[in-house]
Design a protein around this motif. Structure first.
Motif, PDB file in Angstrom:
ATOM      1  N   PRO A 193       0.805  -1.226   0.000  1.00  0.00           N
ATOM      2  CA  PRO A 193       0.000   0.000   0.000  1.00  0.00           C
ATOM      3  C   PRO A 193       0.835   1.272   0.000  1.00  0.00           C
ATOM      4  CG  PRO A 193      -0.055  -1.042   2.148  1.00  0.00           C
ATOM      5  CD  PRO A 193       0.674  -1.978   1.237  1.00  0.00           C
ATOM      6  N   ALA A 194       2.097   1.164   0.354  1.00  0.00           N
ATOM      7  CA  ALA A 194       2.984   2.327   0.401  1.00  0.00           C
ATOM      8  C   ALA A 194       4.413   1.860   0.201  1.00  0.00           C
ATOM      9  CB  ALA A 194       2.844   3.040   1.749  1.00  0.00           C
ATOM     10  N   GLN A 195       5.312   2.804   0.022  1.00  0.00           N
ATOM     11  CA  GLN A 195       6.729   2.493  -0.143  1.00  0.00           C
ATOM     12  C   GLN A 195       7.354   2.151   1.207  1.00  0.00           C
ATOM     13  OE1 GLN A 195       8.807   5.584  -2.194  1.00  0.00           O
ATOM     14  NE2 GLN A 195      10.795   4.617  -1.946  1.00  0.00           N
ATOM     15  N   VAL A 196       8.274   1.224   1.211  1.00  0.00           N
ATOM     16  CA  VAL A 196       9.004   0.859   2.426  1.00  0.00           C
ATOM     17  C   VAL A 196       9.894   2.030   2.828  1.00  0.00           C
ATOM     18  CG1 VAL A 196      10.806  -0.647   3.356  1.00  0.00           C
ATOM     19  CG2 VAL A 196       8.956  -1.611   2.002  1.00  0.00           C
ATOM     20  N   GLN A 197       9.882   2.341   4.106  1.00  0.00           N
ATOM     21  CA  GLN A 197      10.720   3.404   4.659  1.00  0.00           C
ATOM     22  C   GLN A 197      11.826   2.776   5.494  1.00  0.00           C
ATOM     23  OE1 GLN A 197      10.204   6.784   4.005  1.00  0.00           O
ATOM     24  NE2 GLN A 197       8.751   5.905   2.554  1.00  0.00           N
ATOM     25  N   GLU A 198      13.037   3.263   5.326  1.00  0.00           N
ATOM     26  CA  GLU A 198      14.155   2.788   6.133  1.00  0.00           C
ATOM     27  C   GLU A 198      14.473   3.842   7.185  1.00  0.00           C
ATOM     28  OE1 GLU A 198      17.822   2.160   4.038  1.00  0.00           O
ATOM     29  OE2 GLU A 198      18.558   0.786   5.579  1.00  0.00           O
ATOM     30  N   THR A 199      14.637   3.382   8.414  1.00  0.00           N
ATOM     31  CA  THR A 199      14.920   4.270   9.522  1.00  0.00           C
ATOM     32  C   THR A 199      15.791   3.527  10.526  1.00  0.00           C
ATOM     33  OG1 THR A 199      13.882   5.753  11.121  1.00  0.00           O
ATOM     34  CG2 THR A 199      12.808   3.625  10.756  1.00  0.00           C
ATOM     35  N   LEU A 200      16.078   4.151  11.637  1.00  0.00           N
ATOM     36  CA  LEU A 200      16.752   3.463  12.734  1.00  0.00           C
ATOM     37  C   LEU A 200      15.734   3.202  13.828  1.00  0.00           C
ATOM     38  CD1 LEU A 200      20.190   5.286  13.160  1.00  0.00           C
ATOM     39  CD2 LEU A 200      19.715   3.139  11.989  1.00  0.00           C
ATOM     40  N   ASN A 201      15.723   1.973  14.331  1.00  0.00           N
ATOM     41  CA  ASN A 201      14.875   1.595  15.456  1.00  0.00           C
ATOM     42  C   ASN A 201      15.787   0.856  16.424  1.00  0.00           C
ATOM     43  OD1 ASN A 201      13.043   0.608  17.279  1.00  0.00           O
ATOM     44  ND2 ASN A 201      11.710  -0.316  15.759  1.00  0.00           N
ATOM     45  N   ALA A 202      15.890   1.342  17.651  1.00  0.00           N
ATOM     46  CA  ALA A 202      16.822   0.781  18.638  1.00  0.00           C
ATOM     47  C   ALA A 202      18.242   0.788  18.072  1.00  0.00           C
ATOM     48  CB  ALA A 202      16.394  -0.615  19.061  1.00  0.00           C
ATOM     49  N   ASN A 203      18.556   1.819  17.313  1.00  0.00           N
ATOM     50  CA  ASN A 203      19.861   2.011  16.684  1.00  0.00           C
ATOM     51  C   ASN A 203      20.215   0.890  15.699  1.00  0.00           C
ATOM     52  OD1 ASN A 203      22.067   3.723  16.249  1.00  0.00           O
ATOM     53  ND2 ASN A 203      23.357   2.520  17.620  1.00  0.00           N
ATOM     54  N   GLU A 204      19.207   0.291  15.099  1.00  0.00           N
ATOM     55  CA  GLU A 204      19.385  -0.740  14.083  1.00  0.00           C
ATOM     56  C   GLU A 204      18.631  -0.329  12.828  1.00  0.00           C
ATOM     57  OE1 GLU A 204      19.470  -4.492  17.221  1.00  0.00           O
ATOM     58  OE2 GLU A 204      17.669  -4.139  16.020  1.00  0.00           O
ATOM     59  N   PRO A 205      19.197  -0.573  11.641  1.00  0.00           N
ATOM     60  CA  PRO A 205      18.450  -0.289  10.419  1.00  0.00           C
ATOM     61  C   PRO A 205      17.132  -1.059  10.433  1.00  0.00           C
ATOM     62  CG  PRO A 205      20.748  -0.683   9.909  1.00  0.00           C
ATOM     63  CD  PRO A 205      20.557  -1.046  11.357  1.00  0.00           C
TER      64      PRO A 205
END
Length: 139
Positions: free
Chosen positions: A41-53
């Motif tokens: 439904p949308a584009q995948v977003q890359e971020t940091l979560n708990a300092n992990e990609p």
């Protein structure tokens, strides 16, 4: 993804040892490639979560990748432990992958990754909320 977030994610990849960085970047490419091949439904977003990609998409369950200095010859792809994902992966690919309890799939630096099978796991995670009600996630 905003520019500050892109820089933070890029800095995180640069912080990994070179050989591990290459392995994690291969996992990253696989997540992105899979996301482009399935109907999301949308584009995948890359971020940091708990300092992990971390890779997130509406309707999906997050995927994280990381390496820990305590286990220098291993790296992993993590999934939400409160989902049926890892249990399903174990059912499907117990002979193919090593698992970290209900958290994820663990690789060693010498592994030849079963890319087709891992791509299937990624696809299930990115579509999780659409398929979580199905037996064995619709497989």
């Amino acid at each position: 993804m905003n520019n500050a977030n892109v820089l933070m994610v890029d800095e995180k990849y640069q912080s990994y040892p070179e050989g591990i960085r290459d392995k994690l970047l291969s996992l990253r490419r696989l997540v992105i490639d899979v996301s482009k091949k399935i109907d999301l439904p949308a584009q995948v977003q890359e971020t940091l979560n708990a300092n992990e990609p971390s890779f997130v998409v509406d309707g999906g369950s997050p995927i994280r990748i990381d390496w820990k200095s305590q286990t220098p010859n291993q790296y992993a792809m993590y999934f939400q432990c409160k989902t049926k994902l890892v249990d399903t992966f174990k059912e499907l690919y117990d002979d193919t992958f090593r698992f970290d309890d209900d958290k994820g799939i663990v690789f060693t630096v010498d592994d030849d990754i079963a890319t087709r099978e891992l791509a299937h796991c990624i696809s299930l995670s990115l579509r999780y909320h659409q398929i979580k009600h199905l037996p064995l996630l619709g497989v």
